[in-house]
Design a protein around this motif. Structure first.
Motif, mmCIF file in Angstrom:
data_model
loop_
_atom_site.group_PDB
_atom_site.id
_atom_site.type_symbol
_atom_site.label_atom_id
_atom_site.label_comp_id
_atom_site.label_asym_id
_atom_site.label_seq_id
_atom_site.Cartn_x
_atom_site.Cartn_y
_atom_site.Cartn_z
ATOM 1 N N LEU A 324 0.808 -1.218 0.000
ATOM 2 C CA LEU A 324 0.000 0.000 0.000
ATOM 3 C C LEU A 324 0.841 1.268 0.000
ATOM 4 C CD1 LEU A 324 -2.756 -1.027 2.583
ATOM 5 C CD2 LEU A 324 -2.831 -1.218 0.093
ATOM 6 N N ALA A 325 2.149 1.121 0.123
ATOM 7 C CA ALA A 325 3.033 2.281 0.151
ATOM 8 C C ALA A 325 3.568 2.573 -1.246
ATOM 9 C CB ALA A 325 4.202 2.023 1.105
ATOM 10 N N PRO A 326 3.669 3.835 -1.623
ATOM 11 C CA PRO A 326 4.279 4.177 -2.911
ATOM 12 C C PRO A 326 5.751 3.783 -2.905
ATOM 13 C CG PRO A 326 3.901 6.155 -1.622
ATOM 14 C CD PRO A 326 3.229 5.032 -0.893
ATOM 15 N N ARG A 327 6.194 3.191 -3.974
ATOM 16 C CA ARG A 327 7.539 2.643 -4.025
ATOM 17 C C ARG A 327 8.610 3.699 -3.775
ATOM 18 N NH1 ARG A 327 9.592 -2.056 -5.723
ATOM 19 N NH2 ARG A 327 11.754 -2.108 -6.462
ATOM 20 N N GLU A 328 8.386 4.925 -4.282
ATOM 21 C CA GLU A 328 9.416 5.962 -4.185
ATOM 22 C C GLU A 328 9.568 6.506 -2.762
ATOM 23 O OE1 GLU A 328 5.564 8.120 -5.169
ATOM 24 O OE2 GLU A 328 6.585 6.257 -5.758
ATOM 25 N N ALA A 329 8.618 6.212 -1.877
ATOM 26 C CA ALA A 329 8.695 6.697 -0.495
ATOM 27 C C ALA A 329 8.511 5.548 0.486
ATOM 28 C CB ALA A 329 7.647 7.774 -0.255
ATOM 29 N N ARG A 330 8.920 4.375 0.095
ATOM 30 C CA ARG A 330 8.629 3.178 0.895
ATOM 31 C C ARG A 330 9.258 3.237 2.278
ATOM 32 N NH1 ARG A 330 9.329 -2.251 -2.237
ATOM 33 N NH2 ARG A 330 7.234 -1.706 -2.922
ATOM 34 N N ALA A 331 10.478 3.744 2.388
ATOM 35 C CA ALA A 331 11.144 3.761 3.689
ATOM 36 C C ALA A 331 10.354 4.587 4.703
ATOM 37 C CB ALA A 331 12.559 4.323 3.538
ATOM 38 N N ALA A 332 9.941 5.787 4.288
ATOM 39 C CA ALA A 332 9.184 6.642 5.207
ATOM 40 C C ALA A 332 7.846 6.012 5.571
ATOM 41 C CB ALA A 332 8.966 8.018 4.576
ATOM 42 N N TYR A 333 7.179 5.399 4.604
ATOM 43 C CA TYR A 333 5.882 4.779 4.853
ATOM 44 C C TYR A 333 6.002 3.593 5.808
ATOM 45 C CZ TYR A 333 2.890 7.393 1.631
ATOM 46 O OH TYR A 333 2.136 8.361 1.034
ATOM 47 N N LEU A 334 7.011 2.754 5.602
ATOM 48 C CA LEU A 334 7.178 1.602 6.484
ATOM 49 C C LEU A 334 7.561 2.043 7.892
ATOM 50 C CD1 LEU A 334 8.943 -1.042 4.209
ATOM 51 C CD2 LEU A 334 6.527 -0.814 4.788
ATOM 52 N N GLY A 335 8.238 3.186 7.991
ATOM 53 C CA GLY A 335 8.534 3.708 9.318
ATOM 54 C C GLY A 335 7.269 4.042 10.087
ATOM 55 N N VAL A 336 6.285 4.599 9.400
ATOM 56 C CA VAL A 336 5.003 4.895 10.036
ATOM 57 C C VAL A 336 4.243 3.602 10.339
ATOM 58 C CG1 VAL A 336 2.772 6.033 9.720
ATOM 59 C CG2 VAL A 336 4.871 7.177 9.008
ATOM 60 N N ALA A 337 4.264 2.663 9.385
ATOM 61 C CA ALA A 337 3.561 1.390 9.602
ATOM 62 C C ALA A 337 4.113 0.639 10.799
ATOM 63 C CB ALA A 337 3.659 0.528 8.349
ATOM 64 N N GLY A 338 5.423 0.739 11.018
ATOM 65 C CA GLY A 338 6.029 0.038 12.142
ATOM 66 C C GLY A 338 5.578 0.538 13.498
ATOM 67 N N MET A 339 4.963 1.716 13.534
ATOM 68 C CA MET A 339 4.470 2.244 14.806
ATOM 69 C C MET A 339 3.315 1.426 15.359
ATOM 70 S SD MET A 339 4.481 6.346 13.978
ATOM 71 C CE MET A 339 3.682 6.704 15.543
ATOM 72 N N ALA A 340 2.611 0.694 14.503
ATOM 73 C CA ALA A 340 1.431 -0.048 14.960
ATOM 74 C C ALA A 340 1.787 -1.027 16.074
ATOM 75 C CB ALA A 340 0.787 -0.780 13.782
ATOM 76 N N GLN A 341 2.870 -1.769 15.888
ATOM 77 C CA GLN A 341 3.266 -2.734 16.910
ATOM 78 C C GLN A 341 3.702 -2.036 18.192
ATOM 79 O OE1 GLN A 341 6.043 -5.690 15.582
ATOM 80 N NE2 GLN A 341 4.925 -6.123 13.697
ATOM 81 N N SER A 342 4.458 -0.938 18.052
ATOM 82 C CA SER A 342 4.934 -0.230 19.246
ATOM 83 C C SER A 342 3.781 0.363 20.046
ATOM 84 C CB SER A 342 5.912 0.876 18.831
ATOM 85 O OG SER A 342 7.034 0.337 18.162
#
Length: 410
Positions: A324-342
């Motif tokens: 669901l993240a745009p490929r060109e900004a994947r790092a920033a998007y996955l950083g936000v997604a990783g907050m769910a577990q925390s």
């Protein structure tokens, strides 16, 4: 990467199984101080994932991940220096931030290496990590059985050693394996073009994904406390819950991952997650008035169902976070997604102990129904977003583009 994850999680398993007792018996903190410290550290850890995602958009993943392990090593070495609460609080908080950052960087690293086969890699990764946790817990049990100050220091040393070895193993990974630093134009696009904080559709996914991680708190907090407070099952049954979880994850993760490969499959199995967790909650609600044997059987069945739900969620959540993240900004998007577990780790235990458990069986049924409803809402939201993506979405480049990408990395 799998070897580095195994080593890292072995040390984490050692610390996870012994940290509370270390703070209680070696640092002489009382229960209230330990609870406050872990709670604040958990909140601080939420920042680790987006921070790592922001840095990953600018720097190569390999030195970032290795450096993250080294920071954790350095901070951990401060533990034996002082037992004062004012010293331990920032130390443990930085450790939580480092752990969140390391997990996010591993996720992004694996995404770059595995490409569209990331579900398979995720399955292998989780198997390696759970094997490490199991080994670490076993080593911790030996140290805790000895119970001396030297034994506790040895456990801390094992964890520190694991960070150092993991950093070395990450550093030795060849740069052309797919985790190379992106070209400058790609990095510039990621920073300038898309921000996950302004993408309402992706933020909605992360919002739904946070309570979908509750299986972790249910297994580690809710199920044991329910056993000791509201059932006739023997207390000695509690370690069996984690044993079931570890064995099933190692044995079944690859099979489950095959059912969720690709964003559309990952979306469809979200409903299965909700229904499986609802069934586990219903079983826990039903064992309140059961005898010791029936209660034990029911709770073991609940632990099995929670683990099956976890297997489904871990694969689908990661697949969708990437797809669901745009490929060109994947790092920033996955950083936000990783907050769910925390966020779940910080909010999940208080939710269970403050709301669900006091309500008794009704609380479990309400929780299961709520998560099932959220899984349906998550599925619809993901289907809508996937329908707006190009034919070869950001997670699945065309064969020609994928071949070119491989040529660039090599």
């Amino acid at each position: 990467m799998l070897g580095a994850q195994f080593v890292d999680r072995t040390g984490t398993g050692v610390w996870g199984a012994s940290s509370v007792l270390y703070f209680a018996f070696m640092a002489r903190l009382h229960a209230g101080q330990i609870g406050v410290m872990l709670g604040i550290a958990g909140v601080a850890g939420i920042a680790g994932s987006p921070l790592a995602g922001r840095l990953a958009g600018r720097f190569s993943l390999r030195p970032l991940l290795a450096g993250c392990h080294l920071v954790r090593l350095g901070v951990l070495c401060l533990l034996p220096v002082s037992s004062a609460f004012a010293v331990l609080l920032p130390v443990v908080s930085v450790m939580c931030i480092g752990e969140g950052a390391a997990k996010m960087l591993e996720m992004l690293f694996a995404t770059e290496v595995a490409g569209v086969r990331r579900s398979t890699f995720r399955a292998l990764s989780r198997s390696a990590m759970n094997a490490g946790y199991a080994l670490g817990a076993g080593l911790a049990a030996i140290g805790l059985a000895v119970g001396t100050a030297d034994a506790y220091r040895a456990l801390i040393g094992m964890n520190a050693l694991s960070f150092g070895v993991a950093a070395f193993m990450v550093w030795r990974i060849r740069e052309h394996s797919g985790a190379a630093r992106p070209t400058r134009p790609a990095r510039t696009t990621a920073v300038a073009a898309r921000s996950p904080w302004r993408d309402g559709g992706y933020l909605l996914f992360v919002l739904f994904d946070t309570p979908m991680n509750l299986d972790d708190s249910i297994l580690k907090v809710g199920l044991p406390l329910w056993l000791v407070s509201r059932t006739a099952a023997p207390h000695a049954l509690v370690p069996a819950f984690l044993a079931i979880n570890t064995v099933l994850v190692v044995a079944l993760q690859m099979r489950v991952s095959a059912k969720a490969e690709g964003p559309h499959r990952a979306t469809r199995i979200l409903t299965l997650y909700g229904l499986t967790l609802l069934t586990s909650c219903a079983v826990m609600a039903a064992v309140v008035d059961a005898g010791p044997w029936a209660a034990s059987a029911g709770l073991l069945a609940a632990a099995t169902l929670i683990t099956l739900a976890e297997l489904v969620r871990s694969v689908s959540s990661w697949e969708l976070a990437v797809s669901l993240a745009p490929r060109e900004a994947r790092a920033a998007y996955l950083g936000v997604a990783g907050m769910a577990q925390s966020v779940q780790r910080s909010a999940g235990p208080p939710l269970l102990t403050g709301v669900v458990l006091p309500l008794g069986p009704v609380g479990w049924l309400a929780l299961g129904a709520a998560v099932t409803g959220l899984s349906l809402a998550q599925r619809r939201a993901c289907e809508r977003r996937l329908s707006t993506l190009p034919p070869h979405g950001p997670d699945e480049p065309s064969p020609l583009n994928r071949a070119r990408s491989l040529e660039v990395h090599q």
